[in-house]
Design an enzyme around this catalytic site. Structure first.
Site, mmCIF file in Angstrom:
data_model
loop_
_atom_site.group_PDB
_atom_site.id
_atom_site.type_symbol
_atom_site.label_atom_id
_atom_site.label_comp_id
_atom_site.label_asym_id
_atom_site.label_seq_id
_atom_site.Cartn_x
_atom_site.Cartn_y
_atom_site.Cartn_z
ATOM 1 N N ARG A 1 0.753 -1.286 0.090
ATOM 2 C CA ARG A 1 0.029 0.163 0.091
ATOM 3 C C ARG A 1 0.832 1.169 0.082
ATOM 4 N NH1 ARG A 1 -3.014 2.882 4.809
ATOM 5 N NH2 ARG A 1 -4.070 4.191 3.652
ATOM 6 N N HIS B 1 -2.972 10.967 1.243
ATOM 7 C CA HIS B 1 -2.556 10.674 2.502
ATOM 8 C C HIS B 1 -1.939 11.973 3.059
ATOM 9 C CE1 HIS B 1 -0.894 7.524 5.211
ATOM 10 N NE2 HIS B 1 -0.860 8.302 5.560
ATOM 11 N N GLU C 1 -7.467 7.992 6.298
ATOM 12 C CA GLU C 1 -7.763 8.886 7.721
ATOM 13 C C GLU C 1 -8.311 10.317 7.753
ATOM 14 O OE1 GLU C 1 -4.419 8.447 10.401
ATOM 15 O OE2 GLU C 1 -4.617 6.168 10.437
ATOM 16 N N ASN D 1 -7.578 1.535 9.781
ATOM 17 C CA ASN D 1 -6.250 1.787 10.528
ATOM 18 C C ASN D 1 -6.524 1.553 11.832
ATOM 19 O OD1 ASN D 1 -5.405 2.024 7.861
ATOM 20 N ND2 ASN D 1 -4.704 4.078 8.386
ATOM 21 N N TYR E 1 -4.588 1.592 15.887
ATOM 22 C CA TYR E 1 -3.367 1.846 16.627
ATOM 23 C C TYR E 1 -3.717 1.285 18.355
ATOM 24 C CZ TYR E 1 -0.910 3.063 12.541
ATOM 25 O OH TYR E 1 -0.326 3.131 11.306
ATOM 26 N N GLU F 1 -3.613 -0.420 8.042
ATOM 27 C CA GLU F 1 -2.472 -0.046 8.750
ATOM 28 C C GLU F 1 -2.556 -0.357 10.268
ATOM 29 O OE1 GLU F 1 -1.420 4.336 9.129
ATOM 30 O OE2 GLU F 1 -1.665 4.612 7.127
HETATM 31 C C1 FCB Z 1 -1.366 6.773 11.021
HETATM 32 C C2 FCB Z 1 -1.049 7.421 9.745
HETATM 33 C C3 FCB Z 1 0.504 7.122 8.987
HETATM 34 C C4 FCB Z 1 1.479 6.710 10.297
HETATM 35 C C5 FCB Z 1 0.872 6.083 11.368
HETATM 36 C C6 FCB Z 1 1.711 5.507 12.374
HETATM 37 O O1 FCB Z 1 -2.176 7.839 11.675
HETATM 38 O O2 FCB Z 1 -1.812 7.084 8.477
HETATM 39 O O3 FCB Z 1 0.875 7.815 8.086
HETATM 40 O O4 FCB Z 1 2.025 7.926 10.608
HETATM 41 O O5 FCB Z 1 -0.312 6.796 11.737
#
Ligand code: FCB
Length: 454
Positions: free
Chosen positions: A74, A118, A163, A292, A294, A359
């Site tokens: 990607r 992006h 995002e 995405n 985290y 992500e």
């Molecule tokens: C996300 C972003 C990516 C990267 C990660 C850690 O928010 O999409 O570009 O910075 O975090």
């Protein structure tokens, strides 16, 4: 734990974070060039001027991907490489670079997954109001049409936006990202125009034909009360409204979540500038959703908070990190079950369309040891636990088709500059040498086995 046949294991990157070559072959300036060069905006004043120099090291990076056995890559297209002024003339050399990239991937049997936006908006559009100006949505659809025409014969997977929450709120309310604005009304306007741009781009690409997969990527975070209190519960609901539902609801239900829009209205923030027909376009059908993930938001009620750089400071809410949680080098808590929670919620509340994790990853304080190795065991166990979490979600009916780990390479981590390393491959910036970390070898094993050992 065997994943379904054809599961798309890959890695993700983004143009400004890896390409460098910001003044070459006719590329125009983006808001991230401007922002990163402004004193005090990025850690140690670092910029993406050189980044991982992927623009010049394409063949080497493609070979590296092939060596790891990646099934997918990607990446994002830098709008100002293709249209230096954000509208008008096309820069053929910019398109040629991405043609080399996608052909190079295909030659190595790696599926390209292309993101159109992006975060590197052409500065020329920012000068006319950027995402707070409705015209930007139209320019975005034109740009999407240009890239689609050039590459849709080779690229199957198209992601309009990466995002939109981060682009809107970190860029327009909290001022941590480009363009560095600090006004929640502008963040809501940016949200609407980004989503409208997505809808218009979708229409443009659909009408151009081709049997491709079109989608959008959201960053989703479950929001939980930090303490067992009604006030925290309500604060967490506001955060969920702004961070998740503000994007999921218009895309999959054709409406903005009224609770959060009214909350803002009561606090002097303008409603999103919606015109007739916009929501129908925004909710035009996508073929897949990119997620995405985290971490979770753990939220306290914070009645005295005023707008600052801290996310949700405009919502009388404060995110905390649970004391007991394992934390990454970003200070983010490690919570694999939060990913399963997000995937199941989408299925239960929004849509059954295929999902790709576009992500997921963690920053580690990586270093090269005296033997020349980078042993990132923390990253291995992070991915192992997250892969197990999605496997369980799949057993509960989630239609997950692929997983892009963030990131292939250590790279320019926005306001954190180069201080945070997310790669499965270490980048020694002074020499640009690439050193696959322990996690890269481990991931290559996962891919070749198509799963994990029990
Ligand atoms: C996300 C972003 C990516 C990267 C990660 C850690 O928010 O999409 O570009 O910075 O975090």
């Amino acid at each position: 734990m065997r994943f379904p046949e054809g599961f798309l294991w890959g890695t993700a990157t983004a143009s400004y974070q890896v390409e460098g070559a910001v003044n070459e072959d006719g590329r125009g300036a983006s808001i991230w060039d401007t922002f990163s060069h402004r004193p005090g905006k990025v850690y140690r004043g670092e910029t993406g001027d050189i980044a991982c120099d992927q623009y010049h090291r394409l063949e080497e990076d493609l070979d590296l991907m092939a060596d790891l056995g990646l099934k997918a890559y990607r990446f994002s297209v830098a709008w100002p490489r293709v249209q230096p002024e954000g509208g008008g003339p096309i820069n053929q050399k910019g398109l040629d670079f991405y043609r080399r990239l996608v052909d190079g991937l295909r030659e190595r049997s790696i599926e390209p997954m292309l993101t159109l936006y992006h975060w590197d908006l052409p500065q020329a559009l920012e000068d006319r109001g950027g995402w707070t100006n409705r015209e930007t949505s139209e320019r975005f659809a034109e740009y999407a049409g240009i890239v689609y025409e050039a590459l849709s014969d080779t690229v199957t997977f198209w992601i309009t936006l990466n995002e939109p929450w981060v682009a809107s709120w970190m860029g327009h309310a909290y001022g941590v990202h480009a363009p560095g604005r600090k006004d929640p009304s502008e963040a809501l306007a940016a949200t609407h125009h980004l989503l409208l741009g997505h809808g218009l781009a979708l229409e443009t690409m659909r009408s151009a034909g081709g049997d491709n997969q079109l989608g959008v990527t959201l960053n989703l975070h479950p929001a939980r009360p930090a303490r067992d209190r009604d006030a925290d519960e309500e604060a967490a609901r506001r955060v969920d409204g702004q961070a998740n539902r503000l994007y999921l609801d218009p895309l999959f239900r054709g409406e903005y979540p009224e609770d959060i829009v009214s909350y803002y209205r009561e606090h002097g923030v303008d409603r999103p500038p919606v015109r007739d027909g916009d929501l129908e376009r925004i909710s035009g059908s996508v073929d897949f959703l990119g997620v995405n993930y985290y971490f979770r938001h753990h939220i306290r009620d914070a009645p005295d908070e005023t707008l600052s750089q801290v996310p949700f400071s405009d919502l009388a809410a404060r995110p905390i990190v649970p004391h007991a949680a394992e934390k990454t080098a970003m200070g983010w808590p490690v919570e694999p079950d939060g990913l399963a929670e997000v995937l199941l919620r989408i299925k239960e509340e929004y849509t059954d369309i295929p999902i790709y994790v576009t992500e997921n990853g963690r920053a580690v304080y990586d270093y090269v040891d005296p033997e020349g190795n980078v042993n990132d065991e923390e990253r291995v166990s992070y991915f192992d636990s997250h892969f197990r979490a999605v496997f369980e979600a799949m057993e509960r009916g989630v239609d997950l088709r692929g997983y892009m780990v963030w990131s292939l390479l250590d790279n320019f981590e926005w306001a954190e500059g180069y201080s945070k390393r997310f790669g499965i491959v270490f980048v020694d910036y002074p020499t640009q040498r690439r050193i696959p970390k322990t996690s890269a070898r481990w991931y290559a094993g996962v891919i070749s086995r198509n799963g994990l050992e029990d």
